[in-house]
Structures are given as structure tokens and as C-alpha cells.
Enzyme design. Structure first.
Site, PDB file in Angstrom:
ATOM      1  N   GLU A 188      12.713   6.900   6.592  1.00  0.00           N
ATOM      2  CA  GLU A 188      12.036   7.917   7.408  1.00  0.00           C
ATOM      3  C   GLU A 188      12.724   8.098   8.766  1.00  0.00           C
ATOM      4  OE1 GLU A 188       7.886   6.848   7.526  1.00  0.00           O
ATOM      5  OE2 GLU A 188       7.542   7.597   5.503  1.00  0.00           O
ATOM      6  N   GLU A 259       6.905   8.083  -1.746  1.00  0.00           N
ATOM      7  CA  GLU A 259       5.637   7.540  -1.242  1.00  0.00           C
ATOM      8  C   GLU A 259       4.529   8.565  -1.408  1.00  0.00           C
ATOM      9  OE1 GLU A 259       5.458   5.775   2.625  1.00  0.00           O
ATOM     10  OE2 GLU A 259       7.308   4.628   2.374  1.00  0.00           O
TER      11      GLU A 259
END
Length: 833
Positions: A188, A259
Site C-alpha cells: 500500500e 484484501e
């Protein structure tokens, strides 16, 4: 489409497949590569249903069962991070033992026939202490984390190469015949990339090139990284990637979802976190209907943040609302509903992996997404009602289909509805916590922690030292001591006025003692670490000793410039003196890292003999150690400890820390964020188990309970318009065919762990309402409902109850105009001999 166009399309698809079967290492039979449709594993396209299970958040004894339940839930891939700070806690010293045994975990996954996604990071976030980065990394001269910084890149590369070599040595990559099909570098990074400007862009390029250069034979991914350099695949994280993902940054890359958050992790002070099974199923079906071929549930099993491993203010329990709860028990209907979804999508496999996608508008809020193979009868459809309030009937291919609000119906043959994301056919469960009959009436002893003064901790700094750099992540606790001489004329003369001790702190928590007496405590929160402690103090004439116990609750796990975060007391003053405000910040301070009880390891069998204990009676003073012994609770169910009567501290069983407890930090609902704490069975001996609690506040251990955990309350809540269970259908001769001659909706119940149904606690056919463990009769009910369910289910480990009006309604139907709902609740237990 013209025939010539169909043939051309098939030739193109076949040519893509042929070129894609060559692995990254050039091996025609092994390895993993990809094209714009999917990953290609050993020459074969796959639909991948993945779940995150983090090896250090459970125990090796739990791993086989967790993996097995994931497999039976329809998963074919397990995803895990790799945790740098547990594997290299001291620079150059490595630990891969116990629940840190990464190789053993991956091999166990492979032995059950599942693939693995390895998220190497090495920054992982994961609500894990320091985002997985070891503390010693902060002390490397000139280091700046996660940017084009030579010291950071040198250590990152050394670590990543070590992990990859370890995997290669054990032949764990798919290119070597092992289970690892994907690896992730970084995590991320787009969230913070702008903070580093051009240095951030260069770092992303470097990280990708470094990873690819390690030649693993499987692709690398970067999640939430729009500019992931080729050949690294950019992937999506979030709740609704079917709508929020902008897609792969190259048409040659597949659409992957790393995710899909099954709930939300919790921090102390949070209310419960929820995410409905229906919402997760909708998001997955939508993602696959829009060319997705891999979804990963984060988490599938959250587990436990043992010891001090949780990030700042994060609870010891992690993602308990996942399909497998903290104890490894199946959380229904989430586990079962997703299992049914995976089965439905697998019935569409050929169409999804080889078909041509198209979209048809069916109405204002409805659409059909199709995958068809030209020239064949292979066709799959996803009928979506995107209206969140109203059900609709939509016409598709000349047939009317009932579509509940905000739902997707899956038709593997473009005709037959085998699954709808809103209608849950799988069973429900309620978790039960009952007191152990063996481990009760515990006899507690207590030993107060020594409160040091400046006499024991001589001044070693003019001002209070910064907390992180003082502790170096070796403990939560540090003492700060100073003293001040006060003349009688300095103190207020009026008895109703007392001076106030004020401490401004950067976080996370603090206790204050004056002349050895407890004054009070204060703390920050996950969103605001800083706080101000203020408390009236009864100072005496002469020398007064001030002792502050500063505490961390995990290190930060996210954001830019993590190496520049700070904590601890910054300004200390006394207000209300006759001589005015007295600033003690530069008064000279002594320091001690850790508590005396920690230094002697009072939580171990040998260490507990190094302090004096006395019988605990009622509420004890702040900062006290408590111990007791207990025998192993009966049976095989998971064990928990309920920390009623306690405030904040830590818990150990036989020298192993099960994490931080914090009962006094209440959520907006007026309850602790976590009351029960998991004690793995593998931590427990048959008898004489040493249980030690460090209580920072005033607490009464007599109120602590040892509990057994089960999900032996199982339920079904199903309505007449629900489709039959997806297992009623199979693909045979390229067609979807019923398994039985007469396919009808039914309530399906199955007890866990070879138990049997011993009682029907609730049954209603009509309009019941409520949730499993708390059902209620509505205005309409068939009187024979309980009798019918008992006939079908009592004494059995599993049963099915058809939803047939003639079965439940013998004479008059009290409410003929409503669609009937069947609600059942039964209790499971082991067979009685």
C-alpha cells in the site's frame, strides 16, 4: 457476432494461453505466469479463492485445523505476510521457531493441496507492531524508511534476499514444485508515496526491480500501487474492489484482489466491528463478474496478537469477525455463505476463464453480466439488482427472475439460479462461553511492584527521555523519577485546595505516584496518542518524590516517516502552589527501562520465586502482580480468560504472554472493546499451570473467569423464495444438472466436531424474527413446527428440513398470503454413553 470473428477470438485466446504456459524461468511444465485474464499455474488457468491466515497469530498446533477449515470453506490459496521484526528481532540474529516457523506453515498449506501467496513486504502494516519493521532499523545512521534511501534499501534487500533464499532452499516456489504462486513486495505504498516526492517514485522502481531480479519463477504483486512497474501486477485492497478498483495498469495483467476486508480490526476503545456475510458475497460476485479471478479475504482467520506484537492501541484479539473466529471456530453464516459462493463461482469456471464478457441492461437498477464462449453452450450470467432498498423481477433471456435488494444471482448456465448473495441458505451459529468446572475457585496471590524514587534511579538526564528510544521496543514500561523540595509556605493553606500535577505526554499511557502513593492514570487513543494527565496531589513539606510510569501500547504501523515518531512525557508542571506554577520538565530525571517483575521474569515458574507473595484479598493496589495455579479445563474446546474486575495490563500462562488486557478503556457503548482473551490449548499442561497477571490499575482477580468456548448453538433461517442449496447442482456433460430429482429449498444443519443434535431450542414456520441465539415468534406460526424439526434432526449430527407447507400446515393456514420463513435453533453436544 459473425462466425469469422468468433473463430478469430478463439484463436487469439488459445495463442495467449500457449505463450502464457511458459513460466518466468522458461520451464514449460512448472511456474506461474499470467495474461490479462488470470494467473496461469503450471500451464492452467485458475479461479483463486484465498484467505489470510498469519502464522504468528496462532500456534503450530492450530495450523492444520485452520488450513483444513479454509480448504473445506472452498479456498484454494492461503495468504500470509512475512514478519521481519519477529524473524530478526536483533540485527543479524534470526528466529524461525515455534509459531514463527514460516517454512513449516507453508509446507502444511502445501500438504493440504492449497497454494500460498507470500507477502514479503518487508513493511507490512497488518496492525502489527511497527508495521513489521524491527526497532533496531530506526537506529541505523541516516536511515529513512520506505524511500530512496541507501541505508534502508541495503537492509531491506538483505532481508528480502534472505527470505527468498530460505523459500528456494526448501523448494517452496511453484516453479520448484512448491505451493507459493505469488509474492508481494512493499505494501500500500501509494498511501505515502507523495510524501517522498521523486524519491518515492524511484523507490518503487527499485523495489520492483530488486524483487523481480531474485528470479523466483512466480509473479510479484504490489497492492494499492497504481504505477507498479512491469512485470509487477498492481492489485486492489478494500471492501468493494468490483467498483473501486481502477483496474490493472496494463491490459496484459489480471485483475487481482489482495484484501477483501471481512470486518475491521479493532483498537481499544472501539465498539464491535461488523460486516455482513451478504455484503462480502455481493462484493466478491461483483468482482468476478467484472473479470476478477482472485479474491483474498483479509482476514479469513485473524487470531491473536500474542505478547507485545499488536500495533499502537490494537486489541489483542484480531479480526474475530472473520469466517474463522479468534479461536479457529467457524463463524456462521459467514464461513458457510462464502463456501456456497465459491462453489457457485466454480460452476462458472470455464466461462469466467475463457468466455467473452458482455453487459446487458435489464432495467433502471438491474443488469446482467455474461461470459460466453462463442460457438459453444458455455455461458455464465450474473444478474445484479443494485437497488439497495427494493426487490425487483427482471426478465433475462425470456425468463423472469426475482432479485432481492442489492444482490447478485449467479447462473452458471445462464438459466439456473444456484446462488444469490443476499439469501443465506447456510446455517448460522452463536458463540457460547461457559465457565470451566475444573478451572474455577482460583486461589490468587499478589506481589506489589516496587515504586522507585530518584534515590533508586539517580538523575541521568536533565529532561525526560523520549520513550521509544528509551525502551527500544523491549517492554511497554519505563520509569521517570524526580524530586522536589517544598516549603510549608509553598503549599496552599486552605484544606479544600490541593496542588495539581500536570503531565503533557505524546502517548500512549501514564501512571503517576507521589511519595510511593498512587495518584492516578491517563491515556491517549488510537486516533489521538497525545494526552494530558492532571490530578490533585497531597504534597508534603520537604522532599517529595515523583515517579511516573510511562507506557507504550504498541508501536505505530503506518504512515510516512515512521522513524520520526515519538512518545512519552514532554512537559511536567505543578499547578496551584502559593509560589505559582512550578515547571519540573528540566528538573533532572532518573530513568529505568521495564518493571522489576519483568526483569526477574516473575511470570515464569523460576522467576515467581524471586519475589514475595501474599494472599490476595479484594481489590489490590495499582501496579500489582497476581498469580494462581489451575488445572487444564475439561474437554477439548478452546479456552478463554474473562478479565472481569481488572483494568489494564498483561497476561501470561506458563511463561507465555497471551497479550495485553484493557478492561477500563470503554467503547462508546460503555463496555470494554475486549473482555475475553484466548489461551491456546497448547499453552496448557494437564495440571499446575501458572497464570500470572500484571495489573496496572486497582483490580480484583477474584472476578476473573476461565471459560470454554464453543459454537454448539446452530440455526437456520430460510424463506420459501430462497433458492435451493448450491450443492443441489453439479456440472455434468458441460451442463448444470440437479443432483436430486426434486430440488427444493431446505434448512440444513450440521453439528461441529462429530457432536449430535440433543435439543431443538426453537422452531417456527411462519414469520419469526431475530438472530441465532435470540429468535422470537412472530404473528404467525405452525403449531407442529418444533415436532417436525425434532423428527428430522434429533440425535443426528446433521439434518435437512424441507420447506414444504404441507409438512408444517395440516389444517388451516393462519397467514396464507405471506411467504413463510422457517427458523430453527438446536443445541449440539457429544454423544452420551
Amino acid at each position: 457476432m459473425a462466425v469469422s470473428s468468433c473463430v478469430l477470438l478463439l484463436i487469439t485466446i488459445l495463442s495467449l494461453t500457449v505463450s502464457a504456459t511458459v513460466g518466468l524461468d522458461g520451464n514449460n511444465s512448472q511456474g506461474v505466469t499470467y495474461d490479462g485474464r488470470s494467473l496461469i499455474i503450471n500451464g492452467k488457468r485458475e479461479l483463486l479463492f484465498s484467505g489470510s491466515i498469519h502464522y504468528p497469530r496462532s500456534t503450530p498446533e492450530m495450523w492444520p485445523d485452520l488450513i483444513s477449515k479454509a480448504k473445506h470453506g472452498g479456498l484454494n490459496n492461503i495468504q500470509t505476510y512475512v514478519f521481519w521484526n519477529i524473524h530478526e528481532p536483533v540485527q543479524g540474529q534470526y528466529d524461525f521457531h515455534g509459531n514463527y516457523d514460516l517454512v513449516k506453515f507453508i509446507k502444511l498449506v502445501g500438504e493440504q493441496g492449497l497454494y500460498v501467496t507470500l507477502r514479503v513486504g518487508p513493511f507490512i502494516q497488518a496492525e502489527w507492531n511497527h508495521g513489521g519493521l524491527p526497532y533496531w532499523l530506526r537506529e541505523i545512521p541516516g536511515i529513512v524508511f520506505r524511500t530512496d534511501n541507501a541505508p534502508f534499501k541495503n537492509h531491506m534487500k538483505k532481508y528480502v534476499k534472505m527470505i527468498i533464499k530460505k523459500m528456494k532452499d526448501e523448494k517452496l516456489f511453484a516453479s520448484q514444485g512448491g505451493p507459493i504462486i505469488l509474492s508481494q513486495i512493499e505494501n500500500e505504498y501509494n498511501h505515502i508515496q507523495l510524501a517522498y516526492r521523486d524519491l518515492g517514485r524511484r523507490y518503487v522502481q527499485w523495489a520492483a526491480n530488486m524483487a523481480v531480479g531474485l528470479k523466483t519463477g512466480v509473479p510479484w504483486i504490489m497492492c494499492k500501487q497504481r504505477d507498479a512497474p512491469d512485470p509487477v501486477i498492481n492489485t486492489c485492497n478494500g471492501r468493494h474492489c468490483g467498483d473501486t478498483f481502477t483496474g490493472p495498469n496494463k491490459p496484459s495483467k489480471p485483475s487481482l484482489w489482495t484484501e477483501n476486508w471481512t470486518a475491521q480490526y479493532r483498537v481499544f476503545g472501539d465498539p464491535p466491528s461488523q460486516r455482513a456475510a451478504e455484503d462480502i458475497a455481493y462484493s466478491v460476485a461483483r468482482f468476478f463478474s467484472k473479470n476478477g479471478t482472485l479474491v483474498n479475504y483479509y482476514m479469513y482467520h485473524g487470531g491473536t496478537n500474542f505478547g507485545r506484537t499488536s500495533a499502537v492501541f490494537t486489541t489483542t484479539r484480531y479480526y474475530d469477525e472473520a469466517p474463522l473466529d479468534e479461536y479457529g471456530l467457524q463463524r456462521e453464516p459467514k464461513w458457510g455463505h462464502l463456501k456456497d459462493l465459491h462453489r457457485a463461482l466454480n460452476l462458472c469456471k470455464k466461462a469466467l476463464l475463457w468466455g467473452v464478457p458482455s453487459v446487458q441492461r435489464l432495467g433502471r437498477d438491474t443488469e446482467a453480466r455474461l461470459f460466453e464462449m462463442p460457438g459453444t453452450n458455455v455461458c455464465a450470467a450474473f444478474l445484479a439488482n443494485n437497488n439497495s432498498r427494493e426487490a425487483v423481477t427482471a426478465s433475462f433471456k425470456g425468463v423472469d427472475y426475482y432479485l432481492p435488494p442489492r444482490s447478485i444471482s449467479i447462473l452458471p448456465d445462464c438459466k439456473t439460479v444456484v446462488f444469490n448473495t443476499l439469501t443465506i441458505v447456510s446455517q448460522h451459529t452463536a458463540r457460547n462461553l461457559k465457565r470451566s468446572k475444573v478451572a474455577k475457585n482460583l486461589k490468587w496471590k499478589m506481589s506489589p511492584e516496587v515504586i522507585p524514587t530518584v534515590e533508586q534511579l539517580p538523575i541521568d538526564s536533565r529532561e525526560p527521555k523520549e520513550l521509544y528510544s528509551l525502551l527500544k521496543d523491549t517492554t511497554d514500561y519505563a520509569w521517570y523519577t524526580t524530586s522536589i523540595a517544598l516549603d510549608p509556605h509553598d503549599l496552599p493553606m486552605r484544606p479544600d485546595i490541593l496542588p495539581v500535577l500536570r503531565v503533557s505526554s505524546l502517548g500512549h499511557a501514564l501512571q503517576a505516584f507521589v511519595n510511593g502513593e498512587y495518584v492516578g492514570s491517563a491515556h491517549g487513543s488510537h486516533d489521538e496518542k497525545s494526552f494530558v494527565f492532571e490530578h490533585a496531589v497531597n504534597f508534603k513539606p520537604g522532599v517529595n518524590h515523583i515517579s511516573l510510569l510511562a507506557m507504550t501500547v504498541g508501536l505505530p504501523d503506518s504512515g510516512a516517516y515512521m522513524e520520526h515518531r515519538f512518545a512519552g512525557p514532554r512537559a511536567i508542571t505543578i499547578l496551584g502552589l502559593n509560589t505559582g506554577t512550578l515547571d519540573l520538565t528540566m528538573n533532572g530525571w532518573g530513568h529505568q527501562v521495564g518493571l522489576t517483575g519483568e526483569k526477574v521474569k516473575v511470570y515464569t515458574q523460576s522467576g515467581s520465586h524471586r519475589v514475595e507473595w501474599k494472599k490476595a484479598k479484594g481489590q489490590g493496589p495499582a501496579l500489582t502482580w497476581y498469580k494462581t495455579y489451575l488445572d487444564a479445563p475439561e474437554g477439548k474446546d478452546p479456552i478463554a480468560i474473562r478479565m472481569r474486575g481488572m483494568g489494564k495490563g498483561m497476561i501470561w500462562v506458563n511463561g507465555k504472554s497471551i497479550g495485553r488486557h484493557w478492561m477500563s478503556f470503554l467503547s462508546p457503548l460503555g463496555k470494554p472493546s475486549q473482555s475475553e482473551y484466548h489461551i491456546p490449548r497448547s499453552f496448557i499442561k494437564p495440571s499446575e499451570n501458572l497464570l500470572v497477571v500484571l495489573e496496572e490499575e486497582k483490580g480484583n482477580p477474584k472476578e476473573i473467569d476461565i471459560l470454554l468456548v464453543n459454537r454448539d448453538t446452530i440455526c437456520s433461517f430460510i424463506t420459501e423464495y430462497y433458492p435451493p442449496h448450491v450443492k443441489s447442482w453439479q456440472r455434468k456433460d458441460s451442463k448444470i444438472r440437479p443432483v436430486l430429482d426434486d430440488v427444493k429449498p431446505a434448512a440444513h444443519l450440521k453439528c461441529p466436531h462429530k457432536k449430535e443434535i440433543i435439543a431443538v431450542q426453537f422452531a417456527s414456520f411462519g414469520d419469526p424474527y431475530g438472530i441465532c441465539g435470540n429468535y422470537f415468534m412472530g404473528n404467525c406460526n405452525a403449531p407442529v413446527a418444533k415436532e417436525v424439526v425434532e423428527q428430522h434432526c434429533l440425535g443426528k449430527s446433521s439434518c435437512s428440513v424441507p420447506i414444504e407447507r404441507e409438512l408444517f400446515i395440516k389444517n388451516n393456514d393462519g397467514c396464507p398470503d405471506i411467504k413463510k420463513t422457517l427458523a430453527i435453533q438446536v443445541k449440539c453436544d457429544r454423544k452420551k454413553n
